[in-house]
Motif scaffolding. Structure first.
Motif, PDB file in Angstrom:
ATOM      1  N   UNK A 143       0.811  -1.216   0.000  1.00 40.45           N
ATOM      2  CA  UNK A 143       0.000   0.000   0.000  1.00 40.45           C
ATOM      3  C   UNK A 143       0.845   1.268   0.000  1.00 40.45           C
ATOM      4  N   UNK A 144       2.147   1.140   0.240  1.00 40.06           N
ATOM      5  CA  UNK A 144       2.995   2.326   0.307  1.00 40.06           C
ATOM      6  C   UNK A 144       2.954   3.080  -1.016  1.00 40.06           C
ATOM      7  N   UNK A 145       2.641   4.350  -0.948  1.00 37.89           N
ATOM      8  CA  UNK A 145       2.523   5.217  -2.127  1.00 37.89           C
ATOM      9  C   UNK A 145       1.636   4.583  -3.197  1.00 37.89           C
ATOM     10  N   UNK A 146       0.588   3.909  -2.721  1.00 40.52           N
ATOM     11  CA  UNK A 146      -0.382   3.239  -3.614  1.00 40.52           C
ATOM     12  C   UNK A 146       0.284   2.251  -4.570  1.00 40.52           C
ATOM     13  N   UNK A 147       1.293   1.545  -4.034  1.00 41.36           N
ATOM     14  CA  UNK A 147       1.958   0.447  -4.757  1.00 41.36           C
ATOM     15  C   UNK A 147       2.711   0.915  -5.999  1.00 41.36           C
ATOM     16  N   UNK A 199      -2.981   3.512 -18.063  1.00 38.99           N
ATOM     17  CA  UNK A 199      -2.359   4.335 -17.015  1.00 38.99           C
ATOM     18  C   UNK A 199      -3.346   5.117 -16.161  1.00 38.99           C
ATOM     19  N   UNK A 200      -4.611   5.084 -16.517  1.00 35.03           N
ATOM     20  CA  UNK A 200      -5.579   5.972 -15.871  1.00 35.03           C
ATOM     21  C   UNK A 200      -5.654   5.781 -14.362  1.00 35.03           C
ATOM     22  N   UNK A 201      -5.546   4.534 -13.883  1.00 33.37           N
ATOM     23  CA  UNK A 201      -5.725   4.259 -12.459  1.00 33.37           C
ATOM     24  C   UNK A 201      -4.424   3.897 -11.753  1.00 33.37           C
ATOM     25  N   UNK A 202      -3.288   4.010 -12.432  1.00 33.55           N
ATOM     26  CA  UNK A 202      -2.007   3.739 -11.790  1.00 33.55           C
ATOM     27  C   UNK A 202      -1.792   4.702 -10.627  1.00 33.55           C
ATOM     28  N   UNK A 203      -1.453   4.155  -9.474  1.00 32.67           N
ATOM     29  CA  UNK A 203      -1.154   4.974  -8.312  1.00 32.67           C
ATOM     30  C   UNK A 203      -2.333   5.667  -7.669  1.00 32.67           C
ATOM     31  N   UNK A 204      -3.553   5.308  -8.067  1.00 38.24           N
ATOM     32  CA  UNK A 204      -4.727   5.964  -7.494  1.00 38.24           C
ATOM     33  C   UNK A 204      -5.127   5.314  -6.168  1.00 38.24           C
ATOM     34  N   UNK A 205      -5.911   6.033  -5.384  1.00 36.19           N
ATOM     35  CA  UNK A 205      -6.354   5.540  -4.078  1.00 36.19           C
ATOM     36  C   UNK A 205      -7.296   4.347  -4.226  1.00 36.19           C
ATOM     37  N   UNK A 206      -7.349   3.484  -3.199  1.00 35.17           N
ATOM     38  CA  UNK A 206      -8.269   2.347  -3.258  1.00 35.17           C
ATOM     39  C   UNK A 206      -9.727   2.758  -3.419  1.00 35.17           C
ATOM     40  N   UNK A 207     -10.078   3.932  -2.912  1.00 36.46           N
ATOM     41  CA  UNK A 207     -11.452   4.402  -3.045  1.00 36.46           C
ATOM     42  C   UNK A 207     -11.818   4.633  -4.517  1.00 36.46           C
ATOM     43  N   UNK A 208     -10.864   5.172  -5.278  1.00 39.26           N
ATOM     44  CA  UNK A 208     -11.103   5.404  -6.703  1.00 39.26           C
ATOM     45  C   UNK A 208     -11.149   4.083  -7.471  1.00 39.26           C
ATOM     46  N   UNK A 209     -10.299   3.138  -7.082  1.00 38.33           N
ATOM     47  CA  UNK A 209     -10.338   1.819  -7.710  1.00 38.33           C
ATOM     48  C   UNK A 209     -11.669   1.133  -7.444  1.00 38.33           C
ATOM     49  N   UNK A 210     -12.160   1.272  -6.228  1.00 41.91           N
ATOM     50  CA  UNK A 210     -13.438   0.645  -5.871  1.00 41.91           C
ATOM     51  C   UNK A 210     -14.576   1.208  -6.715  1.00 41.91           C
ATOM     52  N   UNK A 211     -14.568   2.506  -6.941  1.00 44.02           N
ATOM     53  CA  UNK A 211     -15.595   3.119  -7.791  1.00 44.02           C
ATOM     54  C   UNK A 211     -15.548   2.539  -9.196  1.00 44.02           C
ATOM     55  N   UNK A 212     -14.333   2.368  -9.716  1.00 41.39           N
ATOM     56  CA  UNK A 212     -14.184   1.790 -11.053  1.00 41.39           C
ATOM     57  C   UNK A 212     -14.652   0.338 -11.089  1.00 41.39           C
ATOM     58  N   UNK A 213     -14.634  -0.321  -9.927  1.00 40.18           N
ATOM     59  CA  UNK A 213     -15.080  -1.706  -9.831  1.00 40.18           C
ATOM     60  C   UNK A 213     -16.573  -1.818  -9.560  1.00 40.18           C
ATOM     61  N   UNK A 214     -17.241  -0.680  -9.467  1.00 35.76           N
ATOM     62  CA  UNK A 214     -18.682  -0.684  -9.229  1.00 35.76           C
ATOM     63  C   UNK A 214     -19.072  -0.883  -7.793  1.00 35.76           C
TER      64      UNK A 214
END
Length: 486
Positions: free
Chosen positions: A283-287, A342-357
């Motif tokens: 999780x460091x620096x969003x992987x 590259x759109x979601x590289x380094x983004x927060x888990x909250x943003x990834x979750x939104x993209x996952x529905x």
């Protein structure tokens, strides 16, 4: 070694540089991906007033070579003063520079961006450049670690200023000057820091343009660095394209290639500690770290316990449907071959979750999901806080799956086990440059483990974690039948 520049003087230099960047005209970088290229500060090409910032590689190399000659005249004392300046300025401005880089690149975590700058002081310096001497019946032999001259350095968008600062410390400790060709996505941060360093170095030592930077970095400027006769050696932290090009340049190249570090968790360890360590590293620096935990192979006998421990330590599990939806957003499927977008590289888990529905709380450190061993999140390197978990029936199956996911990059791997035989088997099978046992991946950089810190790791070319000796030529001087007094 004390400096005449106090902290307020350092900050004044930084404020002056920022003011220059705001007042100077801006030019859009002509990199390949123009849509994401930032505006950059373009300095005058005059070597007396540009604080090391150039639009032309030839001028930058010539200025850096002059800076190298000035550094040589100052000896080890000058090298130490430059290192002290770089460390002092980076730590003193960690919050300001980390915030600047975070706002420019829009990837990673702000706190970790700042943290990576605060620990630059741990990078080793001239203490590593000690000669080796031998005396015997036939005289004496003396070996020294000598500079190359000017180094061409390619730095990533994931850690722009930290990589630059760490490289400066290592390379100047070895007696070299540098021409940086930063990633276009982090060039404004690079220009800011390098301008400030050069102002302080010139004020303290009278050395100009010791650290040079291309203000409008492109593939063409990279090619020009590869071909410039004044640049003797290359240091590359980037993708396979620039690594391959550098290795074909005819120059010695120290290259960090791609990675996809696998993790194995067996049934002998404290599962809660293993989960906490994996989250701390991944999780460091969003992987964004190339050494970070990217996929986990866990023995099925402890699978449920391990996933419960991940949840207890701040990670959030998402469903198979959610991770499949996220995969379609993250990867392009080109005839069965997955290519990371590259759109979601380094983004927060909250943003990834939104993209996952779905959605997760603000405290979530990372996402995880159970997948099979052939899932794109397992096979392709993804620099985001989403961890695929693969259940395996045996340790042997775990090694086979880890080898497939690692692609023989020989970059990094992690194991959580108390069985030394298993540790040895994984070490021999993967043969990676970095191998961490029972700790977070960051321990491999001396953070929570033994060893020294560096922001450049040469995996493709085999030098490993870089240090000042990495950037030296080894020379031998022999005296025959004399000075051997014993």
């Amino acid at each position: 070694m004390s400096l005449n520049l106090d902290e307020e003087s350092l900050r004044n230099i930084v404020r002056n540089v920022l003011a220059q960047m705001g007042n100077e005209p801006k030019q859009t970088c002509s990199c390949k991906n123009k849509a994401s290229a930032p505006n950059v500060y373009v300095a005058s090409s005059s070597s007396s007033s540009n604080n090391g910032i150039f639009t032309d590689v030839k001028q930058a190399a010539e200025a850096a070579f002059e800076g190298y000659k000035q550094l040589c005249k100052g000896g080890f004392a000058a090298r130490q003063k430059v290192i002290d300046i770089v460390k002092s300025m980076t730590v003193a401005n960690a919050k300001e520079w980390g915030t600047f880089e975070f706002n420019e690149t829009k990837i990673g975590r702000l706190a970790d961006k700042i943290g990576k700058l605060e620990i630059v002081k741990l990078v080793p310096g001239i203490e590593w450049i000690r000669p080796d001497s031998y005396s015997g019946d036939f005289g004496i032999m003396h070996e020294e670690y000598c500079p190359y001259g000017v180094i061409g350095s390619i730095t990533p968008v994931t850690h722009s200023v930290p990589t630059i600062a760490g490289n400066i410390i290592n390379m100047v400790a070895a007696g070299n000057a540098i021409v940086f060709n930063p990633h276009p996505g982090g060039v404004k941060s690079a220009v800011m820091a390098i301008s400030a360093y050069n102002q302080a170095i010139e004020k303290e030592l009278g050395i100009k343009n010791l650290i040079c930077c291309i203000a409008n970095p492109t593939l063409e400027s990279f090619d020009a660095i590869c071909k410039n006769d004044l640049i003797s050696i290359m240091c590359i932290t980037g993708g396979p394209g620039v690594v391959n090009a550098a290795m074909k340049s005819g120059k010695k190249s120290i290259c960090a290639g791609p990675g996809n570090p696998p993790v194995i968790v067996d049934d002998t360890v404290d599962i809660n500690k293993a989960a906490a360590d994996i989250i701390a590293g991944g999780a460091f620096d969003n992987n964004l770290l190339c050494i970070g935990e990217k996929e986990v192979f866990v023995l099925e006998s402890v699978l449920d316990k391990f996933m419960a421990a991940l949840s207890a330590n701040g990670a959030v599990k998402i469903s198979s449907n959610a991770v499949d939806k996220l995969s379609k957003t993250v990867f392009d499927n080109k005839n069965g071959h997955y290519v990371l977008k590259r759109d979601l590289v380094g983004k927060d888990p909250q943003e990834l979750a939104m993209a996952a529905g779905t959605s997760v709380g603000s405290a979530a450190k990372m996402l995880f999901a159970q997948t099979d061993a052939n899932h794109p999140f397992v096979i392709e390197e993804q620099m985001m806080p989403m961890l695929p978990i693969v259940a395996v029936r045996s340790f042997e199956e775990a090694i086979d799956a880890a080898m497939k996911a690692e692609h023989n990059y020989r970059h990094s791997a992690i194991i959580h086990s108390l069985d030394v035989t298993r540790m040895t088997a994984m070490a021999r099978a993967l043969n990676t440059t970095l191998f961490v046992k029972n700790g977070p991946s960051t321990a491999g950089l001396g953070l929570g483990g033994e060893g020294y810190l560096s922001y450049s790791i040469a995996t493709t070319t085999g030098e490993g974690i870089s240090n000042p000796k990495t950037f030296t030529r080894r020379r031998r001087c022999v005296m025959v039948d004399n000075l051997n007094i014993f």
